[in-house]
Design a protein around this motif. Structure first.
Motif, PDB file in Angstrom:
ATOM      1  N   LEU A 152       0.856  -0.995   0.103  1.00 16.60           N
ATOM      2  CA  LEU A 152      -0.130  -0.284  -0.034  1.00 16.60           C
ATOM      3  C   LEU A 152       0.570   1.111  -0.211  1.00 16.60           C
ATOM      4  N   TYR A 153       0.321   2.289  -0.838  1.00 16.87           N
ATOM      5  CA  TYR A 153       1.451   3.316  -1.756  1.00 16.87           C
ATOM      6  C   TYR A 153       0.582   4.708  -1.507  1.00 16.87           C
ATOM      7  N   TYR A 154       0.722   6.029  -0.520  1.00 14.47           N
ATOM      8  CA  TYR A 154       0.387   6.650  -1.206  1.00 14.47           C
ATOM      9  C   TYR A 154       1.084   8.008  -1.333  1.00 14.47           C
ATOM     10  N   SER A 155       0.217   8.644  -2.199  1.00 16.17           N
ATOM     11  CA  SER A 155       1.199   9.826  -2.463  1.00 16.17           C
ATOM     12  C   SER A 155      -0.106  11.306  -1.820  1.00 16.17           C
ATOM     13  N   GLU A 156       0.334  11.905  -0.502  1.00 15.10           N
ATOM     14  CA  GLU A 156      -0.697  12.650  -0.242  1.00 15.10           C
ATOM     15  C   GLU A 156      -0.279  14.117  -1.841  1.00 15.10           C
ATOM     16  N   LYS A 157       0.796  14.097  -2.902  1.00 14.07           N
ATOM     17  CA  LYS A 157       0.966  15.523  -3.763  1.00 14.07           C
ATOM     18  C   LYS A 157      -0.217  14.767  -4.593  1.00 14.07           C
ATOM     19  N   ARG A 158      -0.556  13.603  -4.697  1.00  8.82           N
ATOM     20  CA  ARG A 158      -1.852  13.345  -6.007  1.00  8.82           C
ATOM     21  C   ARG A 158      -3.368  12.945  -4.712  1.00  8.82           C
ATOM     22  N   ASP A 159      -2.756  12.568  -3.856  1.00  7.26           N
ATOM     23  CA  ASP A 159      -4.482  11.859  -3.100  1.00  7.26           C
ATOM     24  C   ASP A 159      -4.540  11.126  -3.776  1.00  7.26           C
ATOM     25  N   CYS A 160      -3.502  10.135  -3.913  1.00  9.03           N
ATOM     26  CA  CYS A 160      -4.006   8.216  -4.935  1.00  9.03           C
ATOM     27  C   CYS A 160      -3.231   7.823  -3.901  1.00  9.03           C
ATOM     28  N   LEU A 161      -3.276   6.391  -4.145  1.00 12.60           N
ATOM     29  CA  LEU A 161      -3.358   5.001  -2.841  1.00 12.60           C
ATOM     30  C   LEU A 161      -3.249   4.160  -4.827  1.00 12.60           C
ATOM     31  N   VAL A 162      -1.720   3.534  -4.394  1.00 15.03           N
ATOM     32  CA  VAL A 162      -1.750   2.248  -5.125  1.00 15.03           C
ATOM     33  C   VAL A 162      -1.432   1.500  -4.501  1.00 15.03           C
ATOM     34  N   LEU A 163      -2.157   0.142  -5.422  1.00  7.59           N
ATOM     35  CA  LEU A 163      -1.186  -0.688  -4.780  1.00  7.59           C
ATOM     36  C   LEU A 163      -0.214  -1.895  -5.642  1.00  7.59           C
ATOM     37  N   MET A 164       1.099  -2.043  -4.666  1.00  6.03           N
ATOM     38  CA  MET A 164       1.794  -2.057  -5.733  1.00  6.03           C
ATOM     39  C   MET A 164       3.062  -3.025  -5.571  1.00  6.03           C
ATOM     40  N   GLU A 165       4.123  -3.777  -5.959  1.00  7.39           N
ATOM     41  CA  GLU A 165       4.778  -4.658  -5.178  1.00  7.39           C
ATOM     42  C   GLU A 165       6.380  -4.670  -6.986  1.00  7.39           C
ATOM     43  N   GLU A 210      13.440  -6.656 -10.833  1.00  7.78           N
ATOM     44  CA  GLU A 210      13.036  -6.141 -12.251  1.00  7.78           C
ATOM     45  C   GLU A 210      11.900  -5.268 -12.793  1.00  7.78           C
ATOM     46  N   GLU A 211      11.011  -6.052 -11.647  1.00  2.18           N
ATOM     47  CA  GLU A 211       9.694  -5.499 -12.507  1.00  2.18           C
ATOM     48  C   GLU A 211       8.428  -5.034 -11.380  1.00  2.18           C
ATOM     49  N   LEU A 212       7.904  -4.756 -11.744  1.00  2.17           N
ATOM     50  CA  LEU A 212       6.785  -3.858 -10.719  1.00  2.17           C
ATOM     51  C   LEU A 212       5.908  -4.628 -11.646  1.00  2.17           C
ATOM     52  N   ASN A 213       5.013  -4.618 -10.222  1.00  2.32           N
ATOM     53  CA  ASN A 213       3.156  -5.181 -10.076  1.00  2.32           C
ATOM     54  C   ASN A 213       2.424  -4.185  -9.991  1.00  2.32           C
ATOM     55  N   ILE A 214       1.646  -3.781 -10.296  1.00  2.00           N
ATOM     56  CA  ILE A 214       0.762  -2.916 -10.276  1.00  2.00           C
ATOM     57  C   ILE A 214      -0.927  -3.119 -10.457  1.00  2.00           C
ATOM     58  N   TYR A 215      -1.329  -3.605  -9.049  1.00  2.00           N
ATOM     59  CA  TYR A 215      -2.460  -4.229  -8.968  1.00  2.00           C
ATOM     60  C   TYR A 215      -3.429  -3.471  -8.835  1.00  2.00           C
ATOM     61  N   ASP A 216      -3.600  -2.381  -8.102  1.00  2.00           N
ATOM     62  CA  ASP A 216      -4.721  -1.140  -8.079  1.00  2.00           C
ATOM     63  C   ASP A 216      -4.519   0.209  -7.587  1.00  2.00           C
ATOM     64  N   ILE A 217      -5.276   0.800  -8.372  1.00  4.07           N
ATOM     65  CA  ILE A 217      -5.333   2.563  -8.329  1.00  4.07           C
ATOM     66  C   ILE A 217      -6.539   2.755  -7.456  1.00  4.07           C
ATOM     67  N   PHE A 218      -6.446   4.267  -6.408  1.00  4.46           N
ATOM     68  CA  PHE A 218      -7.721   4.107  -5.652  1.00  4.46           C
ATOM     69  C   PHE A 218      -7.409   5.952  -5.790  1.00  4.46           C
ATOM     70  N   SER A 219      -8.045   6.164  -6.052  1.00  3.81           N
ATOM     71  CA  SER A 219      -8.105   8.035  -6.173  1.00  3.81           C
ATOM     72  C   SER A 219      -9.484   8.636  -6.225  1.00  3.81           C
ATOM     73  N   ILE A 220      -9.746   9.427  -5.826  1.00  2.00           N
ATOM     74  CA  ILE A 220     -11.273  10.365  -6.706  1.00  2.00           C
ATOM     75  C   ILE A 220     -10.786  11.286  -7.745  1.00  2.00           C
ATOM     76  N   ARG A 221      -9.757  12.055  -8.072  1.00  2.00           N
ATOM     77  CA  ARG A 221      -9.855  12.660  -9.236  1.00  2.00           C
ATOM     78  C   ARG A 221      -9.046  11.495 -10.721  1.00  2.00           C
TER      79      ARG A 221
END
Length: 298
Positions: A202-215, A219-230
């Protein structure tokens, strides 16, 4: 069914048997509902149908009403999950009994029923009229357009009150992840994933007010989900997520962009998480390449 056994259903009826139910979940599916249950996030949208004998839960089939949005159209659907029988009671038809019970109970109430099966039971669900659909994988291996930039993503923990409040907010209210295939916000399901499945992702950016589920896996990035209002475009977020050594991104949902033709899509049969649909003709709703968001799974 044996007269010493009784079928119960629902959140209120599971409470006296929760410890036994949770033990069955651990034995059969190597899981633990306790943290999620104790925090009060399990609600009436996750419905267990379970058999009790001698005050112990010996078999279960859970169901969850969902609203799926597929290419602009809403579909009221039902997910089946947590199909399990205690090893000491297998071979007695208990899962078959509960499946028939659930199918009869909800007949005609939903457009279709779906579930995800592991490799050991792929032959079980066709007995009830379920048909398998092979999903696809979506990945990006050409990252030349995504030079990493500095960002304020920080890891969240459900154990920290400030983070817990953020996660609860996103669970209740967020934009659809994909206009191609998404599910309406479901706080019960979202918190299930925040606490039990992706608690370390679980990773959060205050600047973007966005939550990303990633791992990150080497050398690989898995993006599981993205939660945001905008609304955020993946092209906008990816440079803030990748690292200098990232060479591939795997998406566990259907991206709304093909990244200028660079998105790689491949039919990929997930035998350990195979999708089954009932009735069979509802397979025709789906496009050639799709995947149910991983965070739509119970």
């Amino acid at each position: 069914m044996d007269t010493n056994r009784k079928v119960y259903s629902g959140l209120e009826e599971i409470k006296p048997y929760f410890l036994s139910f949770n033990k069955l979940y651990d034995i059969c599916l190597d899981g633990d509902y306790m943290p999620w249950y104790e925090m009060g996030y399990w609600d009436n949208t996750f419905i267990p149908f379970f058999i009790v004998q001698d005050n112990k839960v010996i078999a279960n089939v859970s169901v969850s009403p969902m609203v799926m949005l597929l290419q602009g159209h809403s579909h009221n659907v039902l997910q089946i999950s947590a199909v399990m029988t205690h090893p000491a009671f297998r071979g007695q038809g208990l899962s078959r009994y509960l499946m028939n019970h659930v199918m009869s109970h909800f007949r005609g109430q939903y457009e279709f029923i779906y579930l995800f099966a592991n490799a050991e039971v792929l032959g079980f669900y066709p007995k009830f009229g379920f048909a398998r659909l092979d999903e696809s994988s979506f990945s990006l291996k050409d990252l030349t357009d995504f030079e990493p930039v500095s960002s304020d993503w920080r890891k969240l923990s459900i154990q920290i009150n400030e983070d817990k409040n953020l996660l609860e907010r996103f669970a209740k209210d967020h934009r659809l992840l994909s206009n191609t295939l998404s599910f309406e916000p479901n706080p019960c399901l979202s918190t299930y994933h925040f606490i039990l499945q992706f608690e370390d992702s679980l990773y959060y950016s205050e600047k973007r007010d966005c939550l990303v589920l990633m791992e990150f896996e080497e050398e690989e990035l898995n993006i599981y989900d993205i939660f945001s209002i905008r609304p955020y475009k993946l092209e906008e977020l990816i440079p803030t997520l990748v690292k200098t050594h990232t060479k591939e991104i795997s998406f566990f949902f259907v991206p709304d962009t093909d990244f200028g033709g660079k998105l790689e899509v491949e039919k990929y049969p997930f035998d350990d998480d195979a999708l089954y649909i009932y009735p069979e003709h509802k397979k025709d709703l789906f496009m050639e390449n799709f995947v149910f968001p991983i965070t739509s799974h119970y």
